[in-house]
Scaffold this motif. Structure first.
Motif, PDB file in Angstrom:
ATOM      1  N   GLN A 208       0.832  -1.203   0.000  1.00 21.08           N
ATOM      2  CA  GLN A 208       0.000   0.000   0.000  1.00 21.08           C
ATOM      3  C   GLN A 208       0.864   1.249   0.000  1.00 21.08           C
ATOM      4  O   GLN A 208       1.782   1.390   0.807  1.00 21.08           O
ATOM      5  CB  GLN A 208      -0.893  -0.012   1.238  1.00 21.08           C
TER       6      GLN A 208
ATOM      7  N   ASN B 263      -0.769   4.498  -0.808  1.00 20.67           N
ATOM      8  CA  ASN B 263      -1.627   5.616  -0.409  1.00 20.67           C
ATOM      9  C   ASN B 263      -2.923   5.026   0.142  1.00 20.67           C
ATOM     10  O   ASN B 263      -2.948   3.870   0.544  1.00 20.67           O
ATOM     11  CB  ASN B 263      -1.864   6.549  -1.602  1.00 20.67           C
ATOM     12  N   ALA B 264      -3.940   5.806   0.143  1.00 17.31           N
ATOM     13  CA  ALA B 264      -5.158   5.341   0.785  1.00 17.31           C
ATOM     14  C   ALA B 264      -5.790   4.176   0.048  1.00 17.31           C
ATOM     15  O   ALA B 264      -6.524   3.381   0.632  1.00 17.31           O
ATOM     16  CB  ALA B 264      -6.161   6.490   0.900  1.00 17.31           C
ATOM     17  N   ALA B 265      -5.523   4.052  -1.214  1.00 12.13           N
ATOM     18  CA  ALA B 265      -6.162   2.998  -1.995  1.00 12.13           C
ATOM     19  C   ALA B 265      -5.339   1.729  -1.944  1.00 12.13           C
ATOM     20  O   ALA B 265      -4.140   1.741  -1.649  1.00 12.13           O
ATOM     21  CB  ALA B 265      -6.329   3.450  -3.441  1.00 12.13           C
ATOM     22  N   GLN B 266      -5.989   0.618  -2.237  1.00  8.98           N
ATOM     23  CA  GLN B 266      -5.326  -0.677  -2.312  1.00  8.98           C
ATOM     24  C   GLN B 266      -5.277  -1.091  -3.772  1.00  8.98           C
ATOM     25  O   GLN B 266      -6.200  -0.837  -4.531  1.00  8.98           O
ATOM     26  CB  GLN B 266      -6.117  -1.731  -1.529  1.00  8.98           C
TER      27      GLN B 266
ATOM     28  N   LYS C  22      -7.820  -1.087  -8.608  1.00  7.05           N
ATOM     29  CA  LYS C  22      -7.677  -0.124  -7.513  1.00  7.05           C
ATOM     30  C   LYS C  22      -8.933  -0.213  -6.671  1.00  7.05           C
ATOM     31  O   LYS C  22     -10.047  -0.077  -7.173  1.00  7.05           O
ATOM     32  CB  LYS C  22      -7.516   1.283  -8.082  1.00  7.05           C
TER      33      LYS C  22
ATOM     34  N   SER D  85     -10.716   1.518  -3.667  1.00  9.55           N
ATOM     35  CA  SER D  85     -10.654   2.750  -2.882  1.00  9.55           C
ATOM     36  C   SER D  85     -11.954   2.930  -2.119  1.00  9.55           C
ATOM     37  O   SER D  85     -13.005   2.457  -2.525  1.00  9.55           O
ATOM     38  CB  SER D  85     -10.387   3.945  -3.804  1.00  9.55           C
ATOM     39  N   GLU D  86     -11.822   3.637  -1.044  1.00  9.63           N
ATOM     40  CA  GLU D  86     -12.993   3.898  -0.211  1.00  9.63           C
ATOM     41  C   GLU D  86     -13.490   5.305  -0.470  1.00  9.63           C
ATOM     42  O   GLU D  86     -12.722   6.210  -0.754  1.00  9.63           O
ATOM     43  CB  GLU D  86     -12.624   3.783   1.273  1.00  9.63           C
ATOM     44  N   ARG D  87     -14.743   5.381  -0.354  1.00 11.14           N
ATOM     45  CA  ARG D  87     -15.320   6.720  -0.477  1.00 11.14           C
ATOM     46  C   ARG D  87     -16.285   6.890   0.681  1.00 11.14           C
ATOM     47  O   ARG D  87     -17.216   6.093   0.829  1.00 11.14           O
ATOM     48  CB  ARG D  87     -16.035   6.839  -1.821  1.00 11.14           C
ATOM     49  N   ASP D  88     -16.038   7.865   1.498  1.00  5.90           N
ATOM     50  CA  ASP D  88     -16.972   8.079   2.601  1.00  5.90           C
ATOM     51  C   ASP D  88     -17.467   9.510   2.658  1.00  5.90           C
ATOM     52  O   ASP D  88     -18.064   9.932   3.645  1.00  5.90           O
ATOM     53  CB  ASP D  88     -16.320   7.684   3.921  1.00  5.90           C
TER      54      ASP D  88
END
Lengths: 360, 457
Positions: free
Chosen positions: B114, B116-119, B133, B135-138
């Motif tokens: 990892q 950055n914030a994404a995997q 990729k 990635s989370e989105r909140d």
């Protein structure tokens, strides 16, 4: 183009166990491991492990039919119909020595061809041909003295050839598996050659170097490998892109399901068109014609089975509807349907179709 | 470099007695016995932190589980794994030129470290590799001028004031998007992918060739190994697995169907057809049979985390090799020797071609691999003890300690033993994974994923 994937869903009810991808992913029911009588086949020179438990196989040499069908039903994943041997035995008294799988017939359709006696698959499947009783009797006498090790080795060879024959029409067969099976076949052939049990069938074959006979086995794999562009293409960077290699494949692949049929046809029919075939087919024909035809015979000499179309093969539906005898395996191997004497019209049609394919 | 393990497990490892006791933790997947073919799990992989667990199935889907953050107050067990993301990675394709299907089955998944914030992960089927990729989105923007909250466009003439959209929190959404697609480089079926320690390149191996890719470049790859003979008739050996060395970015190994492992150095030449080291154990003549070659075919090769050793799995055994010694492995563990006498039947039903995987634990002290009847085996390299456990729904309660199993090869069967003849060869554990830091293992049966943990007091 419509996707042929639907074949899998069209499968008939559970009786069909034909493996699609080389591994049974369908069987939900538990299949206990029933047989314990096979020991590892060891070459005669191995010490200490040479006692192969004859077990069921020794008994099988005498009373084979019931055991075969029972074992076939319980062990073999491929649907081998429980058809009794009667539909095969055309008057031959010879017992069968196999583990329940059958590869093909030894008899050739052409009674005039002297290469009938095929001791490689000496399983009593010879047809009653005039003028060959003496061969049959000789083979019978030879068979009775064959040791159980040879029987098992023979069965293993049969089994391996069957496995190689069962091409997967929709999904490319596993190359690793094919290579391993082919190596096993070659190993058995080498040993049988050394033992002297791999006797030449046709007179001219006796002069061949052993390598020729061994090489011919590779033809078996050609259906699997030929689709990757079996012939060398040095100028094409097919490591980089599949395009150039694929260009060479279409002829092969389009014909791959057909070429064994064509080659079977070639055996008996005119050979004028051979020159225009794709290279891999060419080699098959050469092998059939000039080299040791015995194992090729075995593959393609499905003399009495009528022509099985692709649907029938894939759905594993053999049996009653067909005119001839229909042991499951021959029909299941899409490479092996051969036109019988009753299918001359099919031959003509096949000829026509192949010509069209080659000319395009 | 040395992952934290409990003191007890460091010294005792796996095995019976006072050592690690494995407990059932979770099982994922359908309960019924009727297995849908698309649900068959084909690969399992932890990411580098162990927080995420990815599985691929025959239907081309990737399901990622995330470990819950540990509850600091109760330390009964480590966090559970719950579904984090599911997406369709590969679709079935049809090769029109060859008139053959290309299966969508995911053959391998490999995580990228990892950054950055994404995997990021690589997933591959038989022909195509994809970089995903996750990635989370909140948060989401609200307060557009020209759009309503539901997305409909507003009539510009009705806009009387302007505002600046702001981010407001929303329910967590996990998105998976394909960032790179690496296609058309393999004529044969891809069996392995491995990310280099430089985190910029990776290799993909099929039956006859190995290609080197750069993660950013999709239209080009370098062919680094090619064992295809000029005449396919002479083909006797295929590549079965390949992996980069965990520390040396120029070193990789590949295994073959003849039981050999070749270590190659990319600095030596562009095309690494000539190996730098060849690892091969001489055949035991007393065990020779027609199946010797088939059972010597290596189905998996894995470097240890330290990079000093590598492990290979053939049909009946697991071998540990020291990279400095080529002529024989330093350790050999028999996985299911009782099958040696059954090889002919296993050949008949094709089980002999099953490709079992193997894995190391975080400290390289224990290795694990699967077997039949839903058994899996662990071998402790230090204590030389081994254990056989079963993944079954019978031990369904969490924190139930798994009972060691035993297979009776011959002779009188003791109580609780299973005889060889009653093993179910349909139930095979081909894919296993070990958490990189903890004693948590993921074991895949046909269509279920079992997660076991060691007993934490």
């Amino acid at each position: 183009m419509p996707r042929p994937r639907g074949f899998e869903q069209e499968a008939p009810p559970p009786a069909r166990e034909w493996p699609i991808s080389g591994r049974s992913a369908r069987r939900a029911q538990r299949r206990p491991f029933v047989d314990a009588e096979w020991r590892s086949l060891a070459p005669p020179r191995a010490v200490g492990r040479s006692s192969l438990s004859g077990g069921k196989l020794a008994a099988a040499a005498v009373a084979v039919a019931e055991q075969r069908t029972r074992r076939a039903a319980s062990r073999v994943r491929i649907v081998v119909t429980k058809a009794p041997t009667a539909c095969w035995n055309r008057g031959s008294p010879l017992p069968r020595f196999s583990c329940g799988l059958r590869v093909g017939r030894t008899g050739r359709r052409d009674p005039d061809n002297r290469s009938l006696k095929d001791t490689m698959f000496a399983r009593g499947l010879k047809r009653k041909c005039v003028g060959h009783e003496e061969d049959v009797e000789g083979a019978l006498a030879g068979l009775k003295t064959v040791s159980s090790y040879s029987l098992q080795r023979q069965s293993l060879l049969d089994m391996s050839l069957v496995k190689l024959q069962l091409c997967h029409m929709l999904v490319e067969p596993n190359l690793c598996r094919s290579v391993l099976i082919a190596n096993t076949v070659r190993q058995i052939q080498e040993e049988m050659t050394q033992d002297g049990t791999w006797r030449a069938v046709a007179p001219q074959a006796a002069e061949r170097a052993p390598l020729d006979r061994l090489v011919s086995t590779e033809i078996l794999c050609r259906a699997a490998w030929g689709q990757e562009g079996a012939h060398p293409a040095p100028g094409l960077g097919d490591g980089h892109t599949q395009g150039p290699v694929s260009d060479l494949c279409p002829v092969t692949s389009a014909q791959a399901p057909r070429h064994p049929q064509s080659s079977a046809w070639e055996m008996d029919g005119p050979r004028e068109n051979r020159g225009s075939f794709h290279k891999s087919l060419d080699q098959i024909f050469e092998t059939l014609e000039t080299k040791n035809p015995s194992c090729m015979e075995e593959l393609f000499s499905d003399v009495d089975s009528p022509y099985y179309d692709l649907d029938t093969v894939l759905t594993g539906m053999m049996g009653g509807a067909r005119s001839g005898p229909c042991e499951g395996l021959e029909g299941l191997a899409p490479a092996t349907p051969a036109p019988s004497s009753s299918c001359k019209s099919d031959l003509g049609e096949l000829d026509h179709v192949v010509e069209i394919l080659v000319e395009t | 470099m040395f992952p934290k393990l409990s003191l007890r497990s460091m010294f005792h490892g796996a095995g019976g007695g006072n050592d690690i006791q494995w407990c059932f933790s979770q099982v994922k997947g359908a309960v019924d016995d009727d297995v849908a073919e698309a649900d068959i799990i084909s690969t399992v992989e932890f990411n580098h932190s162990g927080e995420l667990l990815a599985t691929g199935d025959k239907g081309g889907r990737v399901v990622i589980f995330q470990q819950e953050q540990e509850n600091k107050i109760q330390s009964h067990s480590r966090g559970e794994y719950n579904v984090y993301s599911t997406f369709q990675s590969h679709e079935p394709e049809f090769d029109y030129l060859k008139s053959l299907e290309i299966e969508e089955k995911i053959n391998k998944i490999r995580w990228l470290p990892q950054k950055n914030a994404a995997q990021f992960l690589l997933s591959t089927n038989d022909k195509t590799i994809k970089l995903w990729k996750i990635s989370e989105r909140d948060k989401r923007p609200e307060g557009y001028n020209l759009k309503e909250e539901d997305g409909r466009y507003r009539d510009p003439t009705t806009v009387t004031t302007l505002r600046v959209p702001v981010f407001r929190p929303m329910d967590l959404m996990v998105e998976a998007s394909p960032r790179r697609i690496f296609a058309n480089a393999h004529t044969y079926h891809i069996n392995s992918i491995s990310i280099n320690s430089d985190y910029e390149t990776y290799l993909s191996a099929d039956d006859l060739r190995i290609n080197l890719w750069h993660l950013e470049i999709t239209d080009r790859s370098f062919n680094i190994v090619d064992i295809k003979p000029a005449n396919m008739e002479e083909l006797t050996e295929v590549i079965t697995a390949a992996e980069f060395h965990p520390n040396s970015c120029n070193t990789f190994v590949y295994s073959s169907s003849k039981g050999t492992i070749r270590l190659c150095d990319m600095r030596a030449s562009a095309l690494c057809d000539r190996h730098s080291k060849l690892f091969e154990e001489p055949e035991d003549p007393s065990n020779r049979s027609f199946f010797s070659e088939i059972i010597s075919s290596i189905s998996d090769v894995k470097f240890s985390h330290s990079g000093r050793y590598m492990m290979t799995r053939d049909y009946l055994s697991v071998k540990i090799w020291d990279l400095n010694m080529e002529n024989r492995p330093v350790e050999t563990y028999q996985v299911h020797e009782y099958l040696r006498s059954k090889l002919c039947s296993l050949y008949e039903n094709d089980c002999i071609f099953d490709k079992f995987e193997c894995c190391w634990n975080g400290s390289d002290s224990v290795v694990m691999t699967g077997s039949y009847n839903n058994f899996f085996r662990m071998f402790d390299r230090n204590t030389k003890r081994d254990i056989t456990l079963e993944a079954s729904r019978e031990n369904n309660k969490p924190r139930t300690v798994l009972k060691p199993r035993k297979v009776c090869a011959s002779g009188k069967r003791k109580k609780d033993e299973i005889s060889v003849d009653s093993l179910d060869f349909n139930k095979k554990i081909l894919h296993t994974a070990w958490h990189p830091k903890e004693n948590i293992i993921a074991v895949a049966t046909t269509n279920n994923l079992y997660i076991f943990q060691d007993k934490v007091n």
